[in-house]
Design an enzyme around this catalytic site. Structure first.
Site, PDB file in Angstrom:
ATOM      1  CE1 TYR A   1      45.481  35.421  40.758  1.00  0.00           C
ATOM      2  CE2 TYR A   1      43.363  34.797  39.816  1.00  0.00           C
ATOM      3  CZ  TYR A   1      44.742  34.699  39.834  1.00  0.00           C
ATOM      4  OH  TYR A   1      45.380  33.869  38.951  1.00  0.00           O
TER       5      TYR A   1
ATOM      6  NE  ARG B   1      55.393  38.958  31.044  1.00  0.00           N
ATOM      7  CZ  ARG B   1      55.133  38.510  32.262  1.00  0.00           C
ATOM      8  NH1 ARG B   1      55.694  39.076  33.295  1.00  0.00           N
ATOM      9  NH2 ARG B   1      54.331  37.495  32.440  1.00  0.00           N
TER      10      ARG B   1
ATOM     11  CG  ASP C   1      44.743  41.085  34.536  1.00  0.00           C
ATOM     12  OD1 ASP C   1      45.648  40.488  33.928  1.00  0.00           O
ATOM     13  OD2 ASP C   1      44.271  40.675  35.606  1.00  0.00           O
TER      14      ASP C   1
ATOM     15  NE  ARG D   1      54.108  45.453  32.036  1.00  0.00           N
ATOM     16  CZ  ARG D   1      54.377  46.146  33.146  1.00  0.00           C
ATOM     17  NH1 ARG D   1      54.684  47.422  33.066  1.00  0.00           N
ATOM     18  NH2 ARG D   1      54.321  45.565  34.316  1.00  0.00           N
TER      19      ARG D   1
ATOM     20  NE  ARG E   1      47.846  36.872  30.290  1.00  0.00           N
ATOM     21  CZ  ARG E   1      48.608  36.620  31.357  1.00  0.00           C
ATOM     22  NH1 ARG E   1      49.878  36.380  31.228  1.00  0.00           N
ATOM     23  NH2 ARG E   1      48.086  36.663  32.546  1.00  0.00           N
TER      24      ARG E   1
HETATM   25  O1  CP3 Z   1      44.983  37.511  26.164  1.00  0.00           O
HETATM   26  C1  CP3 Z   1      45.349  38.695  25.958  1.00  0.00           C
HETATM   27  O2  CP3 Z   1      46.247  38.989  25.132  1.00  0.00           O
HETATM   28  C2  CP3 Z   1      44.567  39.814  26.610  1.00  0.00           C
HETATM   29  C3  CP3 Z   1      45.074  40.256  27.856  1.00  0.00           C
HETATM   30  C4  CP3 Z   1      44.965  39.435  29.136  1.00  0.00           C
HETATM   31  C5  CP3 Z   1      45.885  39.626  30.201  1.00  0.00           C
HETATM   32  N1  CP3 Z   1      45.450  38.892  31.251  1.00  0.00           N
HETATM   33  C6  CP3 Z   1      47.066  40.501  30.147  1.00  0.00           C
HETATM   34  C7  CP3 Z   1      48.134  40.331  31.146  1.00  0.00           C
HETATM   35  C8  CP3 Z   1      44.014  38.508  29.551  1.00  0.00           C
HETATM   36  C9  CP3 Z   1      42.843  37.889  28.803  1.00  0.00           C
HETATM   37  C10 CP3 Z   1      44.325  38.172  30.913  1.00  0.00           C
HETATM   38  C11 CP3 Z   1      43.518  37.259  31.744  1.00  0.00           C
HETATM   39  C12 CP3 Z   1      43.994  36.870  33.078  1.00  0.00           C
HETATM   40  N2  CP3 Z   1      44.658  37.643  34.003  1.00  0.00           N
HETATM   41  C13 CP3 Z   1      43.721  35.613  33.685  1.00  0.00           C
HETATM   42  C14 CP3 Z   1      42.910  34.495  33.050  1.00  0.00           C
HETATM   43  C15 CP3 Z   1      43.692  33.694  32.089  1.00  0.00           C
HETATM   44  C16 CP3 Z   1      44.816  32.896  32.740  1.00  0.00           C
HETATM   45  O3  CP3 Z   1      45.973  33.247  32.441  1.00  0.00           O
HETATM   46  O4  CP3 Z   1      44.522  31.952  33.468  1.00  0.00           O
HETATM   47  C17 CP3 Z   1      44.299  35.631  34.971  1.00  0.00           C
HETATM   48  C18 CP3 Z   1      44.281  34.506  35.974  1.00  0.00           C
HETATM   49  C19 CP3 Z   1      44.876  36.924  35.165  1.00  0.00           C
HETATM   50  C20 CP3 Z   1      45.548  37.443  36.383  1.00  0.00           C
HETATM   51  C21 CP3 Z   1      46.946  37.831  36.141  1.00  0.00           C
HETATM   52  N3  CP3 Z   1      47.324  38.914  35.359  1.00  0.00           N
HETATM   53  C22 CP3 Z   1      48.122  37.228  36.654  1.00  0.00           C
HETATM   54  C23 CP3 Z   1      48.158  36.016  37.553  1.00  0.00           C
HETATM   55  C24 CP3 Z   1      49.207  37.970  36.159  1.00  0.00           C
HETATM   56  C25 CP3 Z   1      50.671  37.787  36.498  1.00  0.00           C
HETATM   57  C26 CP3 Z   1      51.292  36.658  35.763  1.00  0.00           C
HETATM   58  C27 CP3 Z   1      52.068  37.167  34.568  1.00  0.00           C
HETATM   59  O5  CP3 Z   1      51.943  36.567  33.487  1.00  0.00           O
HETATM   60  O6  CP3 Z   1      52.819  38.115  34.750  1.00  0.00           O
HETATM   61  C28 CP3 Z   1      48.698  38.982  35.305  1.00  0.00           C
HETATM   62  C29 CP3 Z   1      49.477  40.008  34.576  1.00  0.00           C
HETATM   63  C30 CP3 Z   1      49.223  40.137  33.098  1.00  0.00           C
HETATM   64  N4  CP3 Z   1      47.993  40.175  32.504  1.00  0.00           N
HETATM   65  C31 CP3 Z   1      50.230  40.283  32.094  1.00  0.00           C
HETATM   66  C32 CP3 Z   1      49.545  40.413  30.876  1.00  0.00           C
HETATM   67  C33 CP3 Z   1      50.149  40.639  29.511  1.00  0.00           C
HETATM   68  C34 CP3 Z   1      51.727  40.356  32.332  1.00  0.00           C
HETATM   69  C35 CP3 Z   1      52.063  41.694  32.926  1.00  0.00           C
HETATM   70  C36 CP3 Z   1      53.294  42.346  32.352  1.00  0.00           C
HETATM   71  O7  CP3 Z   1      53.325  42.678  31.157  1.00  0.00           O
HETATM   72  O8  CP3 Z   1      54.214  42.584  33.140  1.00  0.00           O
END
Ligand code: CP3
Length: 332
Positions: free
Chosen positions: A138, A16, A62, A25, A12
């Site tokens: 999910y 944000r 994602d 975003r 990540r």
């Molecule tokens: O790592 C990176 O920089 C690459 C991008 C990336 C995202 N999600 C972007 C994202 C990666 C590798 C993921 C993986 C991901 N997504 C996982 C596995 C890793 C972990 O965190 O356990 C999981 C479970 C998800 C599912 C997911 N996506 C959730 C539960 C959420 C909401 C929680 C949150 O942080 O808002 C997301 C959204 C998400 N994926 C965001 C980002 C940057 C935030 C969305 C936003 O910008 O509003």
């Protein structure tokens, strides 16, 4: 002789906590629109590289693009997280359509091509996908969950039915990873964020086996691509993941004991991890001493510095810069 400093990137690392990410975003619409717009996905992938010079970029996407591409639409609600219409019965699996998968995900491959063009030659580009178990949670829960009760009940009481969902995911995720390498990804990471929630037999059946099938499928097409697996909270069962043929590295969550890792895991595979993201958020002496402890423990063998989970949105920018300095200044 000084030890060569380990490479560093952060899960990540695009997100944000970066003002330049929040800016894009705002204009991109829904979160998945950002993932599916190649120019924007490429731009946010590159942002943390420009700011910090990490050794690897991870393509901005994602793990939930897979259900979305299979026809189970995913949306992200502010303050809630992902929302899907939960799968409640085996016959609903018939509506998942693998036929359009790679078309639907083509913007991800275009973004990878773009990033590979713009990225410094010495910076690796990582493609990724969720593991079947984590993605299935999910799809079955309809979003995030505390106890995964619906998914576990289905997996335990009707393994043949649940196995059909896992089979669909194994095939789809394998295709998606192969296409990412085709587009220019240099390495792959498989995220099994909820691996640690399964008891012993179910862990073998729903984490180890599906990942083994994916790794072997990808390696058939791309025998040399390094594959990192992140079976979060798997404890001593990291050994089972490291034993999978074709796995090059395991990514450690912050709970794993590093003495144990040195002794049992690092001889077999490369290690990635495992700074608690809260240390990065807290910064200061706490972060410095913990980062140094990890460097001391693991930099004698194959090692990539990373977090135990993703960067948290309130993380101060300067802490990330300081962590990069600590790792790049590491002399052994
Ligand atoms: O790592 C990176 O920089 C690459 C991008 C990336 C995202 N999600 C972007 C994202 C990666 C590798 C993921 C993986 C991901 N997504 C996982 C596995 C890793 C972990 O965190 O356990 C999981 C479970 C998800 C599912 C997911 N996506 C959730 C539960 C959420 C909401 C929680 C949150 O942080 O808002 C997301 C959204 C998400 N994926 C965001 C980002 C940057 C935030 C969305 C936003 O910008 O509003």
């Amino acid at each position: 002789m000084p030890t060569k400093r380990p490479p560093i990137w952060l899960m990540r690392q695009a997100g944000r906590y970066l003002p330049e990410y929040r800016e894009i975003r705002k204009t991109a619409g829904m979160f998945l629109d950002l993932c599916y717009t190649p120019e924007l996905a490429a731009e946010v992938t590159l942002q943390p590289i420009r700011r910090y010079g990490f050794d690897a970029a991870i393509i901005f996407s994602d793990i939930l693009v897979i259900p979305d591409a299979l026809g189970q639409p995913v949306s992200f609600k502010e303050g809630v997280g992902p929302v899907l219409e939960a799968i409640k019965a085996v016959d609903e699996l018939n509506s998942l359509d693998q036929g359009k998968l790679c078309d639907h995900l083509n913007p991800v491959y275009e973004a990878i091509q773009q990033v590979r063009k713009d990225l410094p030659i010495e910076t690796a580009l990582i493609g990724f996908a969720g593991a079947p178990w984590t993605v299935a949670t999910y799809m079955v829960e309809g979003g995030s969950s505390r106890d995964f009760a619906n998914t576990k009940r289905w997996a335990f009481s009707a393994p043949q039915e649940f196995g059909k969902l896992i089979d669909i995911l194994v095939a789809s995720i394998t295709k998606h990873l192969i296409a990412q390498v085709g587009a220019g990804a240099d390495a792959l990471q498989i995220f099994d964020s909820w691996a640690g929630m399964l008891p012993e037999t179910a862990f073998d059946q729903w984490c180890v086996e599906p990942i083994l099938r994916i790794v072997s499928g990808v390696k058939e097409k791309h025998p040399d691509v390094p594959i990192i697996v992140f079976p979060r909270l798997a404890g001593h069962r990291y050994l089972k993941i490291a034993a999978i043929e074709g796995v090059s590295a395991v990514s450690l969550d912050q709970t794993v004991s590093l003495d144990w890792v040195q002794e049992n895991l690092q001889k077999k595979v490369a290690i990635q991890g495992n700074l608690d993201p809260i240390y990065l958020l807290a910064g200061g002496e706490a972060m410095r001493s913990e980062a140094n402890r990890i460097l001391k423990s693991l930099s004698g063998g194959p090692f990539i510095f990373n977090l135990g989970h993703g960067v948290l949105p309130p993380t101060p920018l300067d802490n990330v810069a300081e962590l990069c300095e600590i790792v790049s200044g590491w002399q052994g």
